[in-house]
Design a protein around this motif. Sequence first.
Motif, PDB file in Angstrom:
ATOM      1  N   GLY A   1     -38.239  -1.973  -8.923  1.00 58.31           N
ATOM      2  CA  GLY A   1     -39.520  -2.579  -9.263  1.00 58.31           C
ATOM      3  C   GLY A   1     -40.400  -1.645 -10.076  1.00 58.31           C
ATOM      4  O   GLY A   1     -40.058  -0.488 -10.326  1.00 58.31           O
ATOM      5  N   ARG A   2     -41.565  -2.179 -10.466  1.00 61.95           N
ATOM      6  CA  ARG A   2     -42.463  -1.396 -11.338  1.00 61.95           C
ATOM      7  C   ARG A   2     -42.957  -0.134 -10.624  1.00 61.95           C
ATOM      8  O   ARG A   2     -42.950   0.955 -11.193  1.00 61.95           O
ATOM      9  CB  ARG A   2     -43.646  -2.270 -11.763  1.00 61.95           C
ATOM     10  CG  ARG A   2     -43.191  -3.471 -12.571  1.00 61.95           C
ATOM     11  CD  ARG A   2     -44.333  -4.251 -13.158  1.00 61.95           C
ATOM     12  NE  ARG A   2     -45.439  -4.423 -12.226  1.00 61.95           N
ATOM     13  CZ  ARG A   2     -46.713  -4.565 -12.606  1.00 61.95           C
ATOM     14  NH1 ARG A   2     -47.039  -4.541 -13.880  1.00 61.95           N
ATOM     15  NH2 ARG A   2     -47.651  -4.766 -11.715  1.00 61.95           N
TER      16      ARG A   2
ATOM     17  N   ALA B   1     -41.226  -0.046  -1.788  1.00 60.74           N
ATOM     18  CA  ALA B   1     -42.079  -0.600  -2.848  1.00 60.74           C
ATOM     19  C   ALA B   1     -41.619  -2.039  -3.053  1.00 60.74           C
ATOM     20  O   ALA B   1     -41.520  -2.526  -4.171  1.00 60.74           O
ATOM     21  CB  ALA B   1     -41.943   0.217  -4.122  1.00 60.74           C
TER      22      ALA B   1
ATOM     23  N   GLY C   1     -41.614  -6.075  -2.977  1.00 61.69           N
ATOM     24  CA  GLY C   1     -42.560  -7.167  -3.187  1.00 61.69           C
ATOM     25  C   GLY C   1     -41.763  -8.416  -3.500  1.00 61.69           C
ATOM     26  O   GLY C   1     -40.693  -8.329  -4.108  1.00 61.69           O
TER      27      GLY C   1
ATOM     28  N   GLY D   1     -48.348  -1.022   0.369  1.00 59.17           N
ATOM     29  CA  GLY D   1     -49.008  -2.236   0.833  1.00 59.17           C
ATOM     30  C   GLY D   1     -49.932  -2.812  -0.218  1.00 59.17           C
ATOM     31  O   GLY D   1     -49.730  -2.635  -1.425  1.00 59.17           O
TER      32      GLY D   1
END
Length: 212
Positions: free
Chosen positions: A10-11, A70, A72, A105
Amino acid sequence: MHVLLLGASGRIGRRVATELLDRDHAVTGVSRSGTVPEIEDPDFVAVAGDATDPDQIARLATGHDAVASALGPGDDESPELLAEMIEAVIEAIRRASVDRLVWTGGAGGLYVGPDTRLVETDDFPEEWVPIARAAIDAYEILAAAEDLRWTYLAPAALIEPGERTGEYRTAEGELVTDEEGDSYISMEDFAIALVDELEDPQGIHTYLGTGY
Ligand SMILES: NC(=O)c1ccc[n+]([C@@H]2O[C@H](COP(=O)([O-])OP(=O)(O)OC[C@H]3O[C@@H](n4cnc5c(N)ncnc54)[C@H](OP(=O)(O)O)[C@@H]3O)[C@@H](O)[C@H]2O)c1
């Protein structure tokens, strides 16, 4: 340290992986795709795994010193998947006997005043409310896991790819804002904050906000 990094493609995850590798840690990077083409490093292994499946994550976590997330949900997925992921990861790391977890978070649950969380403010964008609420639900699940050494590390209100300055501040449960009142952090500096927290824990059992 040997770190299992969930959401490594992810980013934010890619930047956390890079920061860990730059500090000579070894990283196993998990995503459903199982690839992180941007990272080529002898101390990095990309693996496929589903963070909603405790069996898979327990197997992958075994032998690691710490787990960082990380994770999401994808843009087309339900924000409620966050709660499913955090429940599965908690169960998995207990089974794998790993007790350190740093979770990326959300800022929505941070306080901006005595009784007001960021998500409750008038200016909070309507389209971000569902993911912000889901991230608060995930925090509450994590907060109940007292047997683990967890830290819930939230970005500032705005986090984007940017400069690695090495500067950041943290605050327990509160939104971090700069002198102009803006709450911002680059993904690169957030990655520094996350790796600092892994190396030298300051926020065990804490919802930590980050920013400048
Ligand atoms: N201001 C704020 O509060 C703020 C702002 C931005 C982000 N965030 C939070 O930070 C976190 C990361 O954000 P981001 O923008 O870096 O997300 P992202 O680019 O969408 O990356 C998500 C990562 O999670 C992985 N993933 C998703 N579902 C998975 C599953 N079931 N099993 C394994 N891996 C899975 C994805 O890879 P695959 O799809 O290949 O599995 C990807 O590596 C999110 O929780 C987000 O809510 C907070």
